[in-house]
Design an enzyme around this catalytic site. Structure first.
Site, short mmCIF file in Angstrom:
data_model
loop_
_atom_site.label_atom_id
_atom_site.label_comp_id
_atom_site.label_asym_id
_atom_site.label_seq_id
_atom_site.Cartn_x
_atom_site.Cartn_y
_atom_site.Cartn_z
CG HIS B 171 79.54 7.04 -4.60
ND1 HIS B 171 79.24 8.32 -4.17
CD2 HIS B 171 79.81 6.35 -3.47
CE1 HIS B 171 79.35 8.39 -2.85
NE2 HIS B 171 79.69 7.19 -2.39
CD GLU B 172 79.48 2.42 -3.26
OE1 GLU B 172 80.45 2.28 -2.50
OE2 GLU B 172 78.47 3.09 -2.93
CG HIS B 175 83.99 5.14 -1.50
ND1 HIS B 175 84.31 6.27 -0.79
CD2 HIS B 175 82.63 5.08 -1.53
CE1 HIS B 175 83.19 6.88 -0.39
NE2 HIS B 175 82.16 6.19 -0.84
CD GLU B 195 80.16 9.08 0.84
OE1 GLU B 195 79.30 9.35 -0.01
OE2 GLU B 195 80.68 7.96 0.93
CG HIS B 267 76.79 9.17 3.19
ND1 HIS B 267 77.23 8.42 4.24
CD2 HIS B 267 77.10 8.48 2.08
CE1 HIS B 267 77.77 7.31 3.79
NE2 HIS B 267 77.72 7.32 2.48
ZN LIG Z 1 80.23 6.66 -0.51
#
Ligand SMILES: [Zn+2]
Lengths: 93, 345
Positions: B171-172, B175, B195, B267
């Site tokens: 996930h990170e 980004h 997100e 989110h």
């Molecule tokens: Zn995120």
């Protein structure tokens, strides 16, 4: 005595979202802050603008309550003095 | 564009440099730092522009041929909030399980993006991947700060070490990929899409590591970082892509575009496109990364920067890409179309 309501929002977990079962809140007295932190908080409140955080960075909603008025600002964590960060506590609902 | 990549914000530096309670020497130092900070910010943006132009003008395949695989480096914040922290020597063989996990999972993520999507690192050009661990004290978060990944240890109650979640690592890092491709702003609809893309690629990476087909996967986000206090209350994840509104989520989400309102936390609104991806992948079957993932990746990386992209426009891109990549495969094209229709887009 002037009080600050502080809520930590967002982050990877989505703290404080509309249906979230996780919140992070606290209250602190302006008088408990150092002169430098009080000045930083006043500067943040004076901005009145909602700044975008980096992805998953926490956002702090800071509300100052005085006898006559309240003012609120939301700012990314990187702008918040450590003393305010320390006053919130994570909790499950 | 990242406005707050540095630890001390620019305006604070400027204000402090004018604060006469500091000595002249200190003020001068702060002024220099502010000026440097501003220049670094410009340089960083310039570097991104050069990267974009360079990649768009390079002969096909050249970007993939030039740099080797990216370096994966790990720093230890030692429970401070100063980035990046101290470098960890040989993190892959470290006795610290957090350092080892940050290194090995990120290294595997590099392989995932390379083998499945032919992408060389976050920027597509072999950029070094920096992860900082042990950030803050009992810190219940992980984030991408515009240049690197940052992981907290969790408080041991609600959350455990954030590096334990391979979906968190995916996930990170994603980004970062979004920053170098669509450059979606982090608010309103593009924020929710931003997100969602991180959850989609994080979940796909988790399934790829486990060699799971779509019907074997749990589609949960954050399952492996839930702490004992959260699981004791029946929360098994942060988000559930298969059922975003489920009560077993710590942060349930909307499931239909009619529930979307401007100003929602990304989110929260990400539940809508998350459910669309899940539905498309399930209808197509097999491995999520084989077809649905290819469609989402091309919609994400094949159109250049689109900072204000809305969910409906992204949905239409995936429909178009599905028709291009799988022309004649009505099942795939229909799966993508129906998945978005299910969420009202
Ligand atoms: Zn995120």
């Amino acid at each position: 005595m002037d009080k600050l309501d502080v809520e930590r929002l967002g982050g990877f977990a989505g703290f404080g979202g509309p249906s979230a079962r996780i919140r992070s809140r606290g209250v602190c007295a302006m008088s408990d802050l150092s002169a430098k932190d009080r000045s930083s908080v006043e500067d943040l409140l004076a901005q009145k603008v909602k700044s975008a955080p980096n992805p998953d960075e926490f956002v702090y909603r800071i509300t100052k309550r005085t006898a006559n008025a309240t003012s609120t600002v939301e700012v990314p964590e990187s702008m918040v003095p450590q003393a305010l960060k320390n006053c919130v506590k994570d909790e499950l609902l | 564009m990242c406005k707050y990549c540095t630890i001390v914000p620019h305006d604070v530096l400027v204000r402090l440099s004018k604060d006469h309670s500091f000595s002249a020497g200190v003020r001068q130092g702060l002024e220099k730092t502010a000026a440097l900070d501003s220049e670094i910010r410009k340089l960083r943006e310039q570097a991104r522009k050069v990267t974009r132009v360079g990649l768009s003008n390079a002969p096909i395949g050249l970007a993939a041929q030039l740099p080797g695989p990216p370096n994966v480096v790990v720093y230890d914040c030692h429970h401070t909030q100063t980035l990046p922290g101290a470098p960890v020597v040989n993190p892959g063989s470290s006795g610290d399980p957090t350092a080892k996990a940050a290194f090995t999972v990120t290294t595997d993520l590099v392989r995932f993006y390379s083998q499945i999507f032919n992408r060389n690192s976050i920027d597509g050009a072999g950029m070094t991947l920096i992860s900082s661990i042990h950030y803050g004290s009992k810190y219940n978060n992980a984030f991408w700060n515009g240049t690197q990944m940052t992981y907290g240890d969790g408080d041991g109650q609600i959350f455990v070490d954030f590096t334990r979640g391979n979906d968190v690592v995916g996930h990170e890092n994603t980004h970062g990929v979004t920053q170098y491709t669509l450059q979606l702003v982090y608010a309103n609809e593009p924020g929710g899409l931003n997100e969602s893309l991180s959850d989609v690629f994080g979940s796909m990476f988790r399934q790829w590591q486990a060699s799971q087909a779509v019907n074997q996967a749990d589609w949960l986000i954050g399952k492996d970082i839930m702490g004992p206090a959260a699981t004791a209350k029946g929360y098994i994840c942060l988000r559930d892509m298969a059922n975003p509104a489920a009560p077993h989520c710590l942060a349930p989400q909307p499931t239909h575009y009619t529930q979307y309102q401007p100003g929602m936390d990304p989110h929260y609104s990400s539940g809508i496109p998350n459910l669309a991806f899940y539905s498309a992948a399930m209808a197509i079957g097999g491995n999520s990364w084989a077809k649905a993932g290819q469609i989402w990746y091309k919609a994400m990386t094949g159109y250049g920067p689109s900072p204000n992209l809305k969910m409906g426009a992204f949905a239409d891109r995936t429909r178009k890409v599905a028709g291009q990549l799988y022309a004649g495969n009505a099942a795939v094209i229909n799966a993508v179309d129906q998945a978005w229709k299910k969420v009202g887009l």
